[in-house]
Motif scaffolding. Structure first.
Motif, short mmCIF file in Angstrom:
data_model
loop_
_atom_site.label_atom_id
_atom_site.label_comp_id
_atom_site.label_asym_id
_atom_site.label_seq_id
_atom_site.Cartn_x
_atom_site.Cartn_y
_atom_site.Cartn_z
N PHE A 148 -5.93 -44.24 20.42
CA PHE A 148 -4.72 -43.60 20.14
C PHE A 148 -3.74 -43.96 19.66
CE2 PHE A 148 -6.62 -42.01 24.41
CZ PHE A 148 -7.93 -41.27 23.95
N GLY A 149 -3.42 -45.43 19.06
CA GLY A 149 -2.72 -46.03 18.50
C GLY A 149 -3.25 -46.50 16.81
N VAL A 150 -4.01 -47.25 17.44
CA VAL A 150 -5.46 -48.02 16.26
C VAL A 150 -6.18 -46.92 15.81
CG1 VAL A 150 -6.76 -49.88 16.64
CG2 VAL A 150 -5.49 -49.53 17.86
N LEU A 180 -11.84 -41.49 11.84
CA LEU A 180 -12.14 -41.93 11.03
C LEU A 180 -13.42 -42.19 10.30
CD1 LEU A 180 -11.04 -45.18 10.88
CD2 LEU A 180 -12.24 -45.38 13.15
N ALA A 181 -13.75 -41.84 10.92
CA ALA A 181 -15.62 -41.89 10.14
C ALA A 181 -15.72 -41.15 8.75
CB ALA A 181 -16.71 -40.62 10.71
N ASP A 182 -14.62 -39.95 8.40
CA ASP A 182 -14.70 -39.40 7.56
C ASP A 182 -14.23 -39.97 6.40
OD1 ASP A 182 -16.15 -36.81 8.79
OD2 ASP A 182 -14.16 -35.86 9.09
N SER A 183 -13.23 -40.58 6.70
CA SER A 183 -12.19 -41.90 5.34
C SER A 183 -12.96 -42.52 5.09
CB SER A 183 -11.20 -42.36 6.44
OG SER A 183 -11.69 -43.11 7.69
N LEU A 230 -5.47 -46.96 11.54
CA LEU A 230 -6.63 -47.96 10.54
C LEU A 230 -7.06 -46.57 9.72
CD1 LEU A 230 -9.05 -50.51 9.95
CD2 LEU A 230 -10.14 -48.71 12.08
N THR A 231 -7.38 -44.90 9.90
CA THR A 231 -7.34 -44.51 8.85
C THR A 231 -6.11 -43.98 8.54
OG1 THR A 231 -8.60 -42.64 11.89
CG2 THR A 231 -7.91 -42.01 9.41
#
Length: 320
Positions: free
Chosen positions: A305-307, A222-225, A311-312
Motif C-alpha cells: 500500500f506504500g510501494v 499501476l497496470a494502467d501506468s 511506483l505508479t
C-alpha cells in the motif's frame, strides 16, 4: 523449403499478436502458410504477408461462427492435406488447444502444447516447454506424423519479414460432427481498455495481501501506468475481490509476459505454475520469507500500500 501451417487467430479481420509471433517462429522452420477462417478472412492477408506468410489460405464459411471447434478442425485437416506441411503451429488459447488435439488425432500425429520456443531439428521441429510448474525446462519433438504444436503468447517477438502473402481459397468439406454444438447467443465482454491477459507484455497481479476488492484500484492504476493487464491470485479470486477471468495460475490462465509484477502474492505453487515463464519477475511483499522471492529477478520487501502507489507515481512522472 518445407512449408509450415500457421492457424490465424483474428477478430473480425484484425490479426491478434500471438499469430504474428507464430509467423516469426515459423520462419525458423520453413515457409509460413497462414490459414484464416471465418468472416473477414481476406482482410488479414496484408498483415500476414508483412510478417512472413508466403501464402494465405482462406475460407469464410458461416460454420466457423455458428458452431464450436469441429469446423475449424475440418478446415485445418483440409489444409494439411492440401499443403503437406512440415508442422502445424497454433496459438495456446483454450479453444485452439482443443483444435490442435483434435487435429493431431485426425491426422495420426502427436501434439505438443504450451511451447515457449521452437527451433529446427534434424528430425523436425524441437519445442521447448516448462514442466512441473516451470521447475524444469524440457525439449520435445513429435516422432510420428506431422507435428502439431501450440505456442504460448509472448514466446517470441513479432518481427516483420515481408513475403508474397498470395491469397488462395481453401476448399473445406465439413464433417457430420461439425454441426454438433451450435452457438445460440453471444454476450460481448465489457472492455476495460487493457490488453488481453494472456497476450499482454506487462502483467500486474494482486493477491491476498491486497486485502479487499476496493483495494485492487491501486493494482489497476499501476497496470494502467505501464499499459499492462491486471491479474489476480486464486486467493483473491476465491475471496470475490476480482473476476475469475483474471486469475493467473494452474486453475486460471497461464501468462508469459516480458514483465510480471506480483503484489501481495505469497508465491504458492498453484500461482507459480501460471507465471513462472515470465521473462522478468518483480515481487512486492512485506514478508521477507514469502516463497515468491525464490524465483524473482527483483524483490521489494515492503507494504504494497506504500510501494505500489509510489511506483505508479514515479512511472507517471518519468513518462511526463
Amino acid at each position: 523449403m518445407a512449408e509450415i501451417l500457421v492457424y490465424v487467430d483474428h477478430v473480425g479481420g484484425a490479426v491478434r499478436k500471438p499469430t504474428l509471433e507464430l509467423l516469426t517462429l515459423a520462419r525458423r522452420l520453413g515457409e509460413p502458410v497462414a490459414v484464416v477462417l471465418g468472416a473477414h478472412a481476406g482482410e488479414t492477408a496484408a498483415v500476414l504477408a508483412e510478417y512472413g506468410a508466403t501464402r494465405v489460405l482462406t475460407n469464410d464459411a458461416g460454420e466457423f461462427a455458428d458452431y464450436l471447434v469441429v469446423p475449424k478442425v475440418d478446415a485445418l485437416q483440409a489444409a494439411v492435406e492440401a499443403v503437406s506441411p512440415a508442422a502445424v503451429l497454433v496459438p495456446s488459447s483454450a479453444e485452439s488447444k482443443e483444435v490442435a488435439a483434435r487435429l493431431a488425432l485426425r491426422i495420426g500425429s502427436g501434439v505438443i502444447t504450451d511451447a515457449t520456443d521452437l527451433e529446427a531439428g534434424d528430425n523436425g521441429p524441437v519445442a521447448t516447454q516448462s514442466a512441473f510448474a516451470a521447475s524444469f525446462t524440457t525439449k520435445s519433438r513429435v516422432i510420428k506424423g506431422t507435428p502439431v504444436v501450440t505456442v504460448k503468447p509472448n514466446s517470441a517477438p513479432a518481427e516483420p519479414a515481408p513475403a508474397a502473402g498470395s491469397t488462395e481459397p481453401l476448399a473445406v468439406s465439413f464433417s457430420q460432427e461439425a454441426g454438433g454444438t451450435k452457438v445460440v447467443s453471444r454476450t460481448p465482454r465489457a472492455s476495460t481498455g487493457r490488453p488481453e491477459l494472456t497476450e499482454a507484455a506487462i502483467v500486474v497481479s494482486g493477491g491476498r495481501g491486497v486485502n479487499g476488492a476496493e483495494n485492487f484500484a491501486i493494482i489497476e492504476a499501476l497496470a494502467d501506468s505501464l499499459g499492462g493487464a491486471v491479474g489476480a491470485s486464486r486467493a483473491a479470486v476465491d475471496a470475490g475481490w476480482y473476476p475469475h477471468s483474471n486469475q493467473v495460475g494452474q486453475t486460471g490462465k497461464s501468462v508469459s509476459p516480458q514483465l510480471y509484477i506480483a503484489s501481495g502474492i505469497s508465491g504458492a505453487i498453484q500461482h507459480r505454475a501460471g507465471m513462472q515463464t515470465s521473462k522478468t519477475i518483480v515481487a512486492i511483499n512485506k514478508d521477507p520469507e514469502a516463497p515468491i522471492f525464490d524465483l524473482v529477478d527483483y524483490g521489494v520487501v515492503g507494504d504494497l500500500f506504500g510501494v505500489v502507489p509510489a511506483l505508479t507515481e514515479e512511472i507517471r512522472v518519468r513518462k511526463g
